[in-house]
Design an enzyme around this catalytic site. Sequence first.
Site, PDB file in Angstrom:
ATOM      1  N   GLU A  50     -12.805  -2.390  11.444  1.00 28.68           N
ATOM      2  CA  GLU A  50     -12.722  -1.483  10.120  1.00 28.68           C
ATOM      3  C   GLU A  50     -13.809  -1.783   9.089  1.00 28.68           C
ATOM      4  O   GLU A  50     -14.585  -0.883   8.548  1.00 28.68           O
ATOM      5  CB  GLU A  50     -11.185  -1.717   9.756  1.00 28.68           C
ATOM      6  CG  GLU A  50     -11.227  -1.050   8.406  1.00 28.68           C
ATOM      7  CD  GLU A  50     -10.047  -1.279   7.630  1.00 28.68           C
ATOM      8  OE1 GLU A  50      -8.942  -1.607   8.321  1.00 28.68           O
ATOM      9  OE2 GLU A  50      -9.564  -0.692   6.714  1.00 28.68           O
ATOM     10  N   GLU A  56       0.725  -1.277  -0.082  1.00 23.70           N
ATOM     11  CA  GLU A  56       0.044  -0.165   0.061  1.00 23.70           C
ATOM     12  C   GLU A  56       0.935   1.200  -0.053  1.00 23.70           C
ATOM     13  O   GLU A  56       0.528   2.151   0.739  1.00 23.70           O
ATOM     14  CB  GLU A  56      -0.846   0.046   1.191  1.00 23.70           C
ATOM     15  CG  GLU A  56      -1.765  -1.261   1.111  1.00 23.70           C
ATOM     16  CD  GLU A  56      -2.936  -1.200   2.311  1.00 23.70           C
ATOM     17  OE1 GLU A  56      -2.837  -0.766   3.349  1.00 23.70           O
ATOM     18  OE2 GLU A  56      -4.124  -1.879   2.138  1.00 23.70           O
ATOM     19  N   ASP A 104      -8.319  -8.881   3.501  1.00 24.88           N
ATOM     20  CA  ASP A 104      -7.962  -7.826   4.347  1.00 24.88           C
ATOM     21  C   ASP A 104      -9.361  -7.702   5.463  1.00 24.88           C
ATOM     22  O   ASP A 104     -10.013  -6.689   5.304  1.00 24.88           O
ATOM     23  CB  ASP A 104      -7.879  -6.215   3.554  1.00 24.88           C
ATOM     24  CG  ASP A 104      -7.443  -5.219   4.424  1.00 24.88           C
ATOM     25  OD1 ASP A 104      -6.934  -5.360   5.675  1.00 24.88           O
ATOM     26  OD2 ASP A 104      -7.495  -4.384   3.971  1.00 24.88           O
TER      27      ASP A 104
HETATM   28  C1  GCV Z   1      -2.734   0.494   8.485  1.00 31.01           C
HETATM   29  C2  GCV Z   1      -6.046  -2.051   5.512  1.00 31.01           C
HETATM   30  C3  GCV Z   1      -6.542  -1.048   6.062  1.00 31.01           C
HETATM   31  C4  GCV Z   1      -5.306   0.133   6.157  1.00 31.01           C
HETATM   32  C5  GCV Z   1      -4.316  -0.550   7.008  1.00 31.01           C
HETATM   33  C6  GCV Z   1      -3.828  -1.847   6.318  1.00 31.01           C
HETATM   34  C7  GCV Z   1      -2.782  -2.937   7.033  1.00 31.01           C
HETATM   35  O1  GCV Z   1      -5.813  -1.777   4.124  1.00 31.01           O
HETATM   36  O2  GCV Z   1      -7.606  -0.102   5.446  1.00 31.01           O
HETATM   37  O3  GCV Z   1      -5.760   1.284   6.917  1.00 31.01           O
HETATM   38  O4  GCV Z   1      -2.931   0.255   7.339  1.00 31.01           O
HETATM   39  O5  GCV Z   1      -4.813  -2.555   5.912  1.00 31.01           O
HETATM   40  O6  GCV Z   1      -3.163  -3.519   7.585  1.00 31.01           O
HETATM   41  O7  GCV Z   1      -1.431  -2.452   6.598  1.00 31.01           O
END
Ligand code: GCV
Length: 842
Positions: A418, A311, A390
């Site tokens: 989340e 990411e 995720d």
């Molecule tokens: C901390 C997902 C979440 C991100 C998070 C990522 C991860 O994509 O939306 O906010 O980043 O997971 O676990 O690194």
Amino acid sequence: MKTPKLSALLCVGVLSGTVYACPLTAESTHDAWLRYAPIEGPARAKYASLPAVVVVLGDSPVLTTAQGELIRSVRSMLGRTLRAEKNLQRENAIVLGTLASIRAVAPEFSPRSPLGEEGFWLTAQDLHGFQCLIVAATTERGVLYGVFTLLGKMAQNADLFSLNEAQRPYAPLRWVDQWDNLDGGIERGYGGRSIFFEDGKVRADLTRVHEYARLLASIGINGCAINNVNANPHVLDDNFLPQLARIAAVFREWGIRVAISVDLSSPKVIGGLDTFDPLDPHLIQWWLEKVDEIYRHIPDFGGFVVKADSEGRPGPSTYGRTPADAANVMARALKPHGGILFYRAFVYDHHLNWQDPKSDRARAAYDIFHPLDGKFDDNVVIQIKHGPIDFQVREPVSPLIGGLQHSNVAMELQITQEYTGQQRHLCFLPSMWKEVLDFDLQLNRNRTAVKDFVSGKVFRRSMGGLVGVANVGMDASWLGHPLAMANLYGFGRLAWNPDLSPKAIAEEWTRLTFGNDPAVVNTISEMQVNSWRIYESYTGPLGLQALTDILGSHYGPGVESSERNGWGQWHRADHEGVGMDRTVATGTGYVGQYSPPVAKMFESLDATPDELLLFFHHVPYAHVLKSGKTVIQDIYDSHYEGAERAADYVPQWKSLKGRVDEQLYLDVLTRLEYQAGHAIVWRDAVSNWFFQTSGIPDAKHRVANYPDRIEAEGMQLQAYSIVDVVPWENASGGKAIECIQSLGCTATFRFSGDAGWYELDVVYFDQNNGESRFRVFVGDQLVDEWTANDTFPSKKIGGDSSTRRRIRGLALRPGDQIRIVGIPDKEERATLDYVEIHSSPE
Ligand code: GCV
């Protein structure tokens, strides 16, 4: 939805001949499951002969904490202050000590089974002729865990004098991660600001950190990584380390090691190097020196967590190096100090080619890490999310968990909700985690459950366990919803003992949090235990997973947001069918990452369980499930049933009025009412989207057919104007009305039903960039007014901000004029979607 302070938990009385505990003084929700309410009535008699003395054999910080906790909590429950002694007295006593220290005064003392490093033994025995209640363990940390267990038993009114119970944790690593930013925000945090950081510094007042450490220790957590995995390199600044040391000192008293997340490019960003190539000798030296410096400040420092090549985070791929190259450099610096390097397997390309039917994000972790098995140093732990995508509401178990024979692994679970309602929807995650932990990966055709891989048992690894992303904040109830703390509690309990049932965990948590009234325990634990499946049924059944707005908040519905982009959360729905073909025969080949028996099950359309069908297979809407329903009808039915069951939380909770603290009661009620309304937003968005896409109507004629609904755009409008909502399915009829006149706008309609009692649902949009006001009149009489001032995660009208006001007990007559006046504020335009009128004779 502001969380009130929990004032005294009310006790209503006598049920089955028992009077339940009623604290006389106000409590704080900070104590969560450690509230230790006064024990009254018959239960109190059980503790009449509790010794008056606590003997603590040793004076380490953790033992001192254990002693303090015991004294404080017994005082809270029984109103008695135990006398603290350092040696056995000539009287009955509660004795706390390591096995070595107890044997020094009673050489014959010996547990029947080994306690391991962190286990404990609670036993009632005579020592030197006096009756003693003994908490014994190999280490001081084990003693602390034993004390919490003893106190938990008292809080649940258990008998202590026949105690003979040994426990040891299933896995050595039981950590929580916090995604706190140094500026005080928390990524995917829904319980307020960071308890650790504010304005780029560690907070001056660490009271909440102390309280958090106490909660964590009480459920056996032994490590905490305190900052976001999307790490700010400045966490390693020389002048930041003494600040981190202050946090570590607080955690140390509770037997918890502190770790930090680090950015792999730190040596370049803050260290003055011109590279972060893991194989560069200067880089290696930089990490050695930085780690030495950290240990000078924090001698028991836990280690680092690394998110790299993920990411947008920098990683070893920049230099053509592997995760093992990067992990080992840092692990070698940590090793002499006993530190651990957690390397996250959440590594994937978020610019995937969605047009390629073979590309599949689910494959990434295994494809990248499996070839590196055996190349990681022995103080590296590969931290693997439980599913291959995720933290979706349901995913299959990540095949990487069974795929690393020569590496330590820890499974990452997400406590913060989340993708599962962000603590605005009730969703008890231990129900999901338990299924994951028990899933049989069938290595070499043997029964090999996930819990046995992550504990290190299957491949005889010395390290392994669970990491939970907690993200508690300064909010009085820590996670933002008073009932969400059951997830943090449940995480700790499963990390300690994955054989516990979700029901047992929910009941235990409810007793400790709300007291032992059976009506309260049964109602709340039943709500909790059912809530994950209910949430799944109206947000993402059949393995559909990401039907939320994956490009934004991850909260409300956003069915198409996951399609046709590089993020790889596709469900590939078109007018003929839905689902990702991940089979080896015709799909992405992901299924082939499992052991042969598991792969055989998921490869087969018939053998794949319905709840994961669309994760593994693309099928026509008319495909018939094992349940006998077609896929499309199941999508409709589960959304309707889910929304109904979510609405049913309200009467369930109402049955507890008078049995729980009134403020808390009202707070939770407001949240459950909101959830019931938002479940309808989800239901309608998803079912209308699939209806329009498939063209197949609902056999029960519910979808797109709302006889009780009056669309705002169909009302008589004064100054209000009609707008299209994007995406269309997130508003009824795809349209809403908005007001840009500062003096306000009016929408009017006439009631055409029979005379009677009704409730009126006004569905409006509550953005977080304004506080519009609404006033509702029947004829000239004002019947309700409110301000749209909640903080839903959106600045726009849509699935995140859609919310409902229910006006109860209205006596309506045919022809009554109903008028809604909306007054906009800032960017929020008093936007209305529809009104629904239901008969409500009660
Ligand atoms: C901390 C997902 C979440 C991100 C998070 C990522 C991860 O994509 O939306 O906010 O980043 O997971 O676990 O690194």
